[in-house]
Enzyme design. Structure first.
Site, PDB file in Angstrom:
ATOM      1  N   CYS A 126      42.346  44.396  61.282  1.00 35.71           N
ATOM      2  CA  CYS A 126      43.077  43.532  60.351  1.00 35.71           C
ATOM      3  C   CYS A 126      44.592  43.725  60.447  1.00 35.71           C
ATOM      4  CB  CYS A 126      42.604  43.790  58.923  1.00 35.71           C
ATOM      5  SG  CYS A 126      40.825  43.647  58.752  1.00 35.71           S
ATOM      6  N   HIS A 261      47.833  41.049  54.393  1.00 34.28           N
ATOM      7  CA  HIS A 261      46.496  40.783  54.942  1.00 34.28           C
ATOM      8  C   HIS A 261      45.583  40.324  53.809  1.00 34.28           C
ATOM      9  CE1 HIS A 261      42.622  41.135  56.656  1.00 34.28           C
ATOM     10  NE2 HIS A 261      42.335  42.302  56.108  1.00 34.28           N
ATOM     11  N   ASN A 292      38.232  36.935  54.334  1.00 38.30           N
ATOM     12  CA  ASN A 292      38.962  37.914  55.142  1.00 38.30           C
ATOM     13  C   ASN A 292      38.676  37.634  56.620  1.00 38.30           C
ATOM     14  OD1 ASN A 292      39.674  40.199  56.626  1.00 38.30           O
ATOM     15  ND2 ASN A 292      39.037  41.652  55.046  1.00 38.30           N
TER      16      ASN A 292
HETATM   17  N1  COA Z   1      26.803  41.260  44.547  1.00 34.92           N
HETATM   18  C1  COA Z   1      26.486  41.626  43.294  1.00 34.92           C
HETATM   19  N2  COA Z   1      26.538  42.895  42.862  1.00 34.92           N
HETATM   20  C2  COA Z   1      26.937  43.830  43.748  1.00 34.92           C
HETATM   21  C3  COA Z   1      27.281  43.506  45.071  1.00 34.92           C
HETATM   22  C4  COA Z   1      27.196  42.152  45.459  1.00 34.92           C
HETATM   23  N3  COA Z   1      27.536  41.744  46.687  1.00 34.92           N
HETATM   24  N4  COA Z   1      27.643  44.634  45.704  1.00 34.92           N
HETATM   25  C5  COA Z   1      27.530  45.636  44.819  1.00 34.92           C
HETATM   26  N5  COA Z   1      27.093  45.149  43.641  1.00 34.92           N
HETATM   27  C6  COA Z   1      26.873  45.869  42.401  1.00 34.92           C
HETATM   28  C7  COA Z   1      26.382  47.288  42.646  1.00 34.92           C
HETATM   29  O1  COA Z   1      24.978  47.316  42.697  1.00 34.92           O
HETATM   30  C8  COA Z   1      26.918  47.981  41.421  1.00 34.92           C
HETATM   31  O2  COA Z   1      26.081  47.737  40.316  1.00 34.92           O
HETATM   32  P1  COA Z   1      25.808  48.868  39.181  1.00 34.92           P
HETATM   33  O3  COA Z   1      27.166  49.099  38.547  1.00 34.92           O
HETATM   34  O4  COA Z   1      24.830  48.206  38.273  1.00 34.92           O
HETATM   35  O5  COA Z   1      25.293  50.048  39.927  1.00 34.92           O
HETATM   36  C9  COA Z   1      28.247  47.303  41.152  1.00 34.92           C
HETATM   37  O6  COA Z   1      28.136  45.996  41.747  1.00 34.92           O
HETATM   38  C10 COA Z   1      29.435  48.017  41.715  1.00 34.92           C
HETATM   39  O7  COA Z   1      29.154  48.331  43.080  1.00 34.92           O
HETATM   40  P2  COA Z   1      30.258  48.865  44.033  1.00 34.92           P
HETATM   41  O8  COA Z   1      29.693  49.057  45.404  1.00 34.92           O
HETATM   42  O9  COA Z   1      30.900  50.050  43.380  1.00 34.92           O
HETATM   43  O10 COA Z   1      31.200  47.600  44.062  1.00 34.92           O
HETATM   44  P3  COA Z   1      32.768  47.546  44.048  1.00 34.92           P
HETATM   45  O11 COA Z   1      33.306  47.372  42.698  1.00 34.92           O
HETATM   46  O12 COA Z   1      33.354  48.652  44.876  1.00 34.92           O
HETATM   47  O13 COA Z   1      33.013  46.177  44.809  1.00 34.92           O
HETATM   48  C11 COA Z   1      33.712  45.486  46.986  1.00 34.92           C
HETATM   49  C12 COA Z   1      32.553  46.039  46.149  1.00 34.92           C
HETATM   50  C13 COA Z   1      33.248  45.400  48.433  1.00 34.92           C
HETATM   51  C14 COA Z   1      34.072  44.096  46.458  1.00 34.92           C
HETATM   52  C15 COA Z   1      34.931  46.400  46.832  1.00 34.92           C
HETATM   53  O14 COA Z   1      34.588  47.739  47.103  1.00 34.92           O
HETATM   54  C16 COA Z   1      36.044  46.005  47.724  1.00 34.92           C
HETATM   55  O15 COA Z   1      36.619  44.950  47.574  1.00 34.92           O
HETATM   56  N6  COA Z   1      36.419  46.893  48.659  1.00 34.92           N
HETATM   57  C17 COA Z   1      37.467  46.596  49.600  1.00 34.92           C
HETATM   58  C18 COA Z   1      36.911  45.698  50.623  1.00 34.92           C
HETATM   59  C19 COA Z   1      37.940  45.100  51.459  1.00 34.92           C
HETATM   60  O16 COA Z   1      38.850  44.479  51.003  1.00 34.92           O
HETATM   61  N7  COA Z   1      37.796  45.306  52.755  1.00 34.92           N
HETATM   62  C20 COA Z   1      38.654  44.746  53.700  1.00 34.92           C
HETATM   63  C21 COA Z   1      39.634  45.745  54.123  1.00 34.92           C
HETATM   64  S1  COA Z   1      40.379  45.219  55.600  1.00 34.92           S
END
Ligand code: COA
Length: 336
Positions: A126, A261, A292
């Site tokens: 990225c 980004h 993304n």
């Molecule tokens: N849809 C619905 N629920 C989801 C899910 C999805 N796709 N993925 C996870 N969950 C749920 C989990 O089961 C969890 O539920 P619980 O609280 O009941 O256990 C809750 O959502 C939180 O899960 P978590 O994995 O901690 O999610 P998060 O808040 O970290 O969000 C991302 C996930 C991927 C959106 C987040 O981590 C993120 O944006 N990370 C950066 C990613 C990014 O930008 N990458 C590019 C970099 S170049």
């Protein structure tokens, strides 16, 4: 050094560089969240709240890495007002070209008619576009090339597991391009860049190709430690962006646009807060409809901001890319 040995020609006198054109290609097929949520038991609301993404584009078979790059490059050439045979170098940044060799760049150069151009690919995920701009700028400044085409292009849908809750909704496809050429005044500020290879597994192809083949699988998917990446981007990247502003010799108030980004809308919002970006400075939010697109995200967002009049031609923009590696690069540029 022995005195008898002749000294080498130091090359032309150093000069300035700037981006003289940008272009973009967005695949035809619009994929709303409703098409993604089934296999990951998610909802449109959850995806929008956590990432800001409403839809993305997925490339069809004919929208290849080369075809999308070519279309974006032609837009950039048209804005620059030059022809492909004037290109001295073609740099393609991608992590989703299906050939390990040859690189995509020579094929693209041939397709465009850039018959005299050096051509090679770079892999900086990225952050690839900002790495490409850094290389292109140095080439133009030192006289290695007069005009350099930099393309960021991805078909991330080929490397996404539709059943992986952490990534299925994040990625999209597309291509963005820029032409870097000579300038009377400095148009590309110093690049602030680096890497944290100790965290190579934070965003990673799930297994290397040899293991994919050994396991009889068709292709690997990119997986991500979502929360770790989120924290890294929010806490570590704003200082890098500030360093790029300082290195350019300007203040944040001088910016006419912020083009980070397009990783996640929440990451963008957090960076704005940490940087204390003054209200009223336009911020790229292309992620909502494009998701993304890794190396393509910054040039795609730039092209859109200029086309829609959100950012002024000739204005100062801060761009920062960050991602798998972990790697990052930022610079202030004069918009074409
Ligand atoms: N849809 C619905 N629920 C989801 C899910 C999805 N796709 N993925 C996870 N969950 C749920 C989990 O089961 C969890 O539920 P619980 O609280 O009941 O256990 C809750 O959502 C939180 O899960 P978590 O994995 O901690 O999610 P998060 O808040 O970290 O969000 C991302 C996930 C991927 C959106 C987040 O981590 C993120 O944006 N990370 C950066 C990613 C990014 O930008 N990458 C590019 C970099 S170049």
């Amino acid at each position: 050094m022995p005195t008898a040995r002749p000294s080498l020609n130091p090359g032309p006198a150093p000069r300035h560089s700037r981006i003289v054109g940008v272009g973009g290609y967005r695949p035809r097929r619009v994929v709303p969240n409703s098409e993604i949520i089934g296999p990951i038991d998610s909802s449109d609301q959850w995806i929008q709240e956590r990432s800001g993404i409403k839809s993305r584009r997925f490339a069809s078979e004919d929208e290849t890495i080369i075809a999308m790059s070519s279309s974006a490059a032609k837009g950039a050439l048209a804005m620059a007002g030059i022809t492909a045979d004037q290109l001295g170098c073609v740099i393609v940044s991608t992590v989703t070209f299906m050939y390990n060799t040859p690189a995509a760049a020579p094929i693209l150069a041939n397709e465009l008619g850039a018959t005299k151009a050096a051509a090679f690919d770079i892999s900086a995920a990225c952050a690839g576009y900002c790495h490409g701009i850094a290389l292109a700028s140095d080439m133009v400044k030192s006289g290695t090339s007069d005009y350099v085409l930099v393309v960021g292009v991805e078909r991330l849908s080929d490397f996404t597991d539709p059943c992986d809750r952490g990534t299925a909704f994040i990625f999209g496809d597309g291509a963005g391009a820029a032409i870097v050429g000579p300038s009377e005044v400095a148009g590309i500020g110093p690049t602030v860049w680096g890497s944290e290879g100790a965290r190579w597994d934070a965003i990673v192809q799930r297994e290397p190709w040899n293991e994919v083949v050994a396991a009889g699988r068709q292709k690997p998917a990119i997986v991500m430690q979502g929360q770790a990446v989120f924290r890294w981007a929010v806490w570590s990247m704003a200082p890098v962006a500030q360093q790029a502003i300082d290195a350019a010799g300007i203040t944040i108030n001088d910016l006419d646009a912020f083009i980070p980004h397009q990783a996640n809308m929440r990451i963008i919002d957090s960076m704005i807060k940490t940087l204390k970006l003054p209200e009223g400075i336009p911020v790229a939010r292309d992620i909502a409809e494009t998701a993304n697109t890794s190396a393509a995200s910054i040039p795609l967002a730039t092209e859109r901001m200029l086309r829609e009049g959100q950012a002024p031609h000739g204005g100062l923009a801060l761009q920062i890319g960050f991602g798998a590696g972990l790697v990052y690069a930022a610079q202030v540029i004069v918009l074409p």
